[in-house]
Structures are given as C-alpha cells and as structure tokens.
Enzyme design. Structure first.
Site, short mmCIF file in Angstrom:
data_model
loop_
_atom_site.label_atom_id
_atom_site.label_comp_id
_atom_site.label_asym_id
_atom_site.label_seq_id
_atom_site.Cartn_x
_atom_site.Cartn_y
_atom_site.Cartn_z
N ASN A 169 0.83 -1.20 0.00
CA ASN A 169 0.00 0.00 0.00
C ASN A 169 0.87 1.26 0.00
OD1 ASN A 169 -1.92 1.98 0.28
ND2 ASN A 169 -3.04 0.97 1.91
N ASP A 170 1.57 1.50 1.10
CA ASP A 170 2.33 2.74 1.20
C ASP A 170 3.38 2.88 0.10
OD1 ASP A 170 0.94 3.59 3.40
OD2 ASP A 170 2.31 2.70 4.84
N VAL A 171 3.92 1.74 -0.37
CA VAL A 171 5.01 1.81 -1.35
C VAL A 171 4.53 2.22 -2.73
CG1 VAL A 171 6.46 0.16 -0.11
CG2 VAL A 171 4.93 -0.65 -1.90
N VAL A 172 3.20 2.34 -2.93
CA VAL A 172 2.69 2.82 -4.21
C VAL A 172 1.91 4.12 -4.03
CG1 VAL A 172 2.56 0.54 -5.25
CG2 VAL A 172 0.57 1.42 -4.04
N SER A 196 1.12 3.47 7.43
CA SER A 196 1.33 4.86 7.81
C SER A 196 0.03 5.55 8.17
CB SER A 196 1.98 5.61 6.65
OG SER A 196 1.10 5.59 5.55
#
Lengths: 98, 521
Positions: free
Chosen positions: B447-450, B489
């Site tokens: 999730n956060d990495v995109v 996050s």
C-alpha cells in the site's frame, strides 16, 4: 596481542565489512541477516573457554556452567543459522533456458 | 593463605594468557573465511559457496578453541597449582553434549520453520547471541584467570586500588585489568540490550504482542538516563569490581533493550531487526577485545557494519532518519491532525474474471508484492498465475520495494520459495521507469510503497519516500482485503480512486486463486 594491534584488526575489519556488505545484492538481504547471525555466534569461542576452564572455587564452578549454557545457545544459532541460510539459498533459482 | 592464593592466581594467568601462534593464525583464517561468506552473497550463484566458507570458518574456530583449551583437572586435592593435571573427560563430555543439544535444536528449527516466519526466527536467533554474550561476560567476570584478563597484585597495592576491599575471598584478591573491565562491561551491556530488544521484536513479529507502538510518558528522558547510568557504571566497574556493579549493569541493559523496542511499530521492524543484527555483532566484537581473539573481532566488525548498513538502507527507503525510527511511535493511531476527513470518493470494484480478462489481453504485467502477500501466503498462487500469463505470451515481472515486508529481502525469499526465478525480480530503481510502458500493475498486499502522496503531499508522513510510479500504468489492480483499512502509515491512498484502478477486494491468496481459475477458461 597488544591493544593497538587488536584495534587495528577491528578498524580494518569494519572497512572490509562496509565494502563487502554494500556489494551484497538486495535480493539476498534476508540470507545475509541469517548468515551474519550464524557467524556472530563465534562468541562460542568465549563460551568454550569458560566451559573448559578448571573451575576453582564456587565462582569458578558457576562460571563453568554459565559457559556451558552459552555453548548451548550459541550452538542453536550456529547450526540453525547456517542450516536456514542454506535452505533459503537453495531456493534462489535462475530462469530455465528454453 | 591469601598470599598462596595470589601466587596460584598469577600462575594461572600466565598459563592461560598466551595463545599459541598457530592458534592465532587459525582464528585469523576463520575470520577471513567469514569475510568470504559475506562476499559470496553478492550474487545468488556464488552464495551457496559463501555459506560453506562460513561453516568451514566456524568449524576452524571451534576446533582451535577445543584444542587449545582442553579441559584439565588438577590431580592434587588441596588445590596446589604445581600438581600435575589430567584430561578432564567429564568436562569435555559436557561440552560436546552442550554442542549436540544446541545444534540439534537449531537444526530442527531451521528445517521446520516456514519461510513466512523468517523475520521472527531471525529476531529469536539474535536474542540467543545477545544472551550468549551476557553469559560469556559473566563467566569471564567470575573466572578471569581462565580468560587471562586478571593479574594478582600485591596486597598493599590492592588496598590502595580498592579502598576497603575485603581481602578474604580469592576473587577480590584478583584484579581484572581496567581495559578488560570496560570491554567486558560493554559486551555484557550490548548483549543484554540485544537479548531483551530481540525478544520484544520477536513477540511483535510473531503476532504474540500488539504490533502497534506502546508509548510511555517521558520515555526519552528515561531511556537517555538509563544509557548514561550504564556507561557510568561501566566506568566505575574499572575501580570497584564488586558483583553488584556488573549485576546492575546487566539489569539496566535488559530494561533499556525492552524500553527501546516497545515504542516501535510493526512496519518499522525491518529497521529494528537490522539494528539488533548490528548490536549482536558489536557484542561479539566487545568480547573479542576481552579475549584478544581476532576471529571474534573480525566477525563482530563484519556483522556490526552489516546490520548498520541494512538499517541505513531501510531508513533511506522510507525517507526517515534513523533517530526518528528509534524514537518510535510511527504508525500510532492516526491523530486528528488532518482535520475534516476527506469526502467519500468514488472507486471501482473489479472481479477475478475482469482481472483475468484484462491481464490475458495485456502485453506486460508488473506484480508489486507487500506484507499482505506474506500474511495470506499468496506467493505460490501468485507464481501459478504468472506461469499461466507467461504461457499466454504476457511478460511478467516482479517489483520489490526495499521496505516491503517485515525484514530486508523478505519478499525475495518468499518469491524464491515459490520458485520464481530471481532474474524476474527487480528492485525499485531498476523497474520504476517501466511503469509507463506497462499494461497492468498488479499490487498485492502493498500500500504505502505505491502511494503517490509520497511524491506530492508535503504534509504526508510518508512524503519523500521513494515509491513505485503505478499511476503511469494503463491499468492498476489493487488486491486488498477491504476499503476500510489503510496502510501502515495510516494515510489514504489516491491510487484507489484513479480512473484506471480496479479494486480487487478479497483475501490475497483467494483472489489470486480465483484469477488463476478464471484464466483457465
């Protein structure tokens, strides 16, 4: 060995470590942690010295048993660490040529 | 009586202090073999040979120690040091038994552990190194002669050096070198921190303890105070070698390890695990200084720098400073800072059949796995899906973010386990430019990495973190359990609401299996 020679080994080894670890491919970072874990159990050397010492007096006896305890813990790590690393590395395969 | 004991101590120290030069050479060889073990990991092709070098190095170190420190027992009953000694087969048997027990346990665990449980296994192993360091430090303190770190000094000096010391027990008649005291004290402290910190990391990673950060009021003051107290006590230890000093050092170090890790949240664990890896190395190095052993010093330095570099890589990949990770608290319940919640935005839901159809028509698919894939064990189903797609002539690649998962390289190991060839797996910087030409970005459990907010929204907690440019792909498929959850996050992700995004809401493994079924039609 005097302190300066030991310190020299340590400082140079830190530099070697720095360059060697940067060259490790990110895909193998998990095996890297497993194998560093296994080799840091070289602390077993200290444990063996304590376990082998002729324990004079009560303190010496306790020291011997602490050493034996440390030998057990470090051995778990040595055998476990190398075995699990070998198991992981065996899984990394290249694409078969067609 | 005391004088006689002192002379016994002096004789003991001389007898043990000198390591034969062949042994020093052997330790050096094993140190070099450990360097080669890490060097081998620069490519999967050479890595297996590297692991073998490591095993040979360890065997040499252990064998050398066993040969130079054969247990001997005095043949005299009154403890006369000049009496002849004999091979102590009892002690030797105990040592072999200890190695066999530990080795057996380790081997069985290594064979049985699931690959998804690797992060907690590594954390557990770190705790053992830490504890072993503490035990060795204590053993050295209680029997300094055996380690050649103590000297017997004449009584008058003794009285000057240790004011008010009791001269009756033999332990106080021996004076451990000041330098050895510092090395030993630091070794014990670092070892204890590694132990208790790794236990907490293990509990968090294994899900036996909540992964969310636990914040104590005033923790920075408490932590700093405890660390300063430990350092002062290590200094004081050179002057007063009483049992209580080393006892308090050990206790405080156990507490600080615990306090340091509890405020750190689950997804920051890659940094924590690497950091503890580094600590276990420094603990081994400190003991190496005490024992004047080059194998331990070289290994300690290698492991110490390795862990430090991994921590640095992880922090950089999250665009956070090491200090802010250690200070902890990231990923706590989202604060009310955002003010008004964002309005409900429209998003599209897709089915497994839709996804299968689109991917079959695609020319290239890039798969982005995250921790969610590990949780639902979807890696095997995912490889099956990739196999079917490849048969249809679709190019399939995997893209891995440095912080995906719960430890460095976690995703790579899982994909390798599922027989994904490692030359189909790419790092962030190598593949990020390809999203522009890619038909489908398949995000599974990440999730956060995109999240594009990392590039655009300066107020976002993940701002500045390098992310995959999935918004450039023609179609984005987002496998996620529900719309409710947000990434670690706690930030909403604009990718959900893009025109080209199709949300595939289900358990990752179930969804991929359904896609595989749909592809077969």
């Amino acid at each position: 060995m005097d302190f300066i020679s030991i310190l020299s080994i340590f400082v140079l080894a830190c530099f070697v470590g720095y360059y060697v670890v940067w060259s490790v491919t990110p895909a193998l970072h998990t095996p890297l942690m497993a194998v560093t874990n296994a080799i840091s159990s070289v602390i077993v050397v200290g444990a063996l010295i304590a376990a082998a010492a002729s324990g004079l007096g009560a303190a010496g006896g306790v020291s011997k048993w602490l050493g034996l305890g440390a030998v057990v813990l470090a051995s778990v790590n040595i055998f476990g660490g190398f075995a699990v690393t070998a198991r992981m590395l065996a899984m990394y395969k290249k694409k078969e040529k067609k | 009586m005391v004088l006689q004991l002192l002379s016994a101590g002096a004789a003991g120290a001389v007898e043990h202090a000198a390591t034969p030069s062949w042994a020093m050479f052997a330790y050096l060889v094993s140190g070099v073999l450990f360097i080669l073990a890490l060097r081998g990991l620069s490519s999967p092709a050479t890595s297996r040979a590297g692991n073998r070098y490591g095993i040979i190095g360890m065997t040499i170190a252990v064998a050398t120690t066993l040969v130079t420190h054969v247990p001997r027992i005095s043949l005299s009953l009154d403890g006369d040091p000049s009496a002849p000694t004999a091979f102590d087969s009892g002690s030797f048997g105990l040592i072999l038994a200890a190695i066999a027990i530990g080795g057996g346990i380790g081997f069985v665990i290594a064979r049985r552990i699931a690959m998804t449980a690797m992060p907690q296994l590594v954390a557990a192993f770190h705790s053992l190194v830490g504890m072993a360091a503490v035990l060795v430090g204590w053993a050295a303190y209680l029997n300094p002669q055996a380690f050649g770190i103590a000297e017997a000094i004449p009584l008058e000096n003794m009285l000057n050096a240790v004011a008010g010391a009791q001269l009756v027990p033999e332990a106080t008649a021996l004076h451990i070198h000041a330098q050895s005291c510092i090395e030993m004290g630091l070794g014990i402290a670092i070892g204890a921190i590694t132990f208790s910190g790794s236990i907490i990391a293990f509990l968090k990673l294994a899900g036996k303890m909540s992964g969310s950060p636990i914040m104590l009021p005033g923790r920075h003051v408490i932590n700093l105070g405890t660390i300063i107290a430990i350092l002062c006590l290590v200094g004081y230890f050179t002057m007063d070698q009483s049992l209580w000093v080393i006892g308090v050092i050990t206790l405080l170090a156990f507490i600080i390890g615990f306090l340091l890790i509890i405020p750190i949240g689950g997804a920051d664990m890659p940094v924590v695990v690497s950091m503890l890896n580094s600590y276990s190395g420094w603990a081994a190095a400190a003991m190496g200084f005490t024992l004047h052993n080059s194998a331990m010093i070289i290994t300690g330095a290698l492991v110490g720098s390795s862990g430090a570099i991994l921590s640095y890589i992880m922090c950089k990949a999250m665009n956070r400073s090491f200090i802010s990770v250690i200070a902890g608290g990231f990923g706590a319940a989202p604060e009310a800072s955002g003010g008004a919640p964002k309005e409900q935005r429209p998003w599209k839901r897709g089915s497994a059949e839709d996804a299968a159809f689109l991917m079959k028509e695609a020319e290239s698919v890039i798969i982005i796995p995250g921790y969610g894939m590990a949780v639902s064990q979807a890696q095997h189903a995912l490889r099956e899906m990739a196999d079917v797609l490849k048969k249809e002539g679709v190019s399939v690649k995997y893209a891995i973010h440095p912080v995906a998962g719960r430890m460095p390289g976690h995703m790579n190991v899982l994909l390798a386990e599922a027989n994904v060839p490692y030359d189909e797996v790419f790092e962030l910087e190598d593949i990020n430019s390809e999203f522009g030409q890619c038909d489908v970005a398949f995000i599974i459990g990440a999730n956060d990495v995109v999240n594009p907010a990392a590039k655009t929204d300066k107020s976002s907690p993940i701002y500045g973190m390098p992310v995959f440019d999935v918004d450039k792909a023609k179609t984005v498929m987002f496998v996620k359990r529900s719309m409710g959850g947000v990434g670690y996050s706690g930030v909403d992700n604009d990718v959900f609401y893009m025109d080209q995004t199709m949300m595939l809401l289900a358990d990752a493994k179930k969804m991929v299996e359904d896609i595989v079924k749909a592809l077969a039609h």
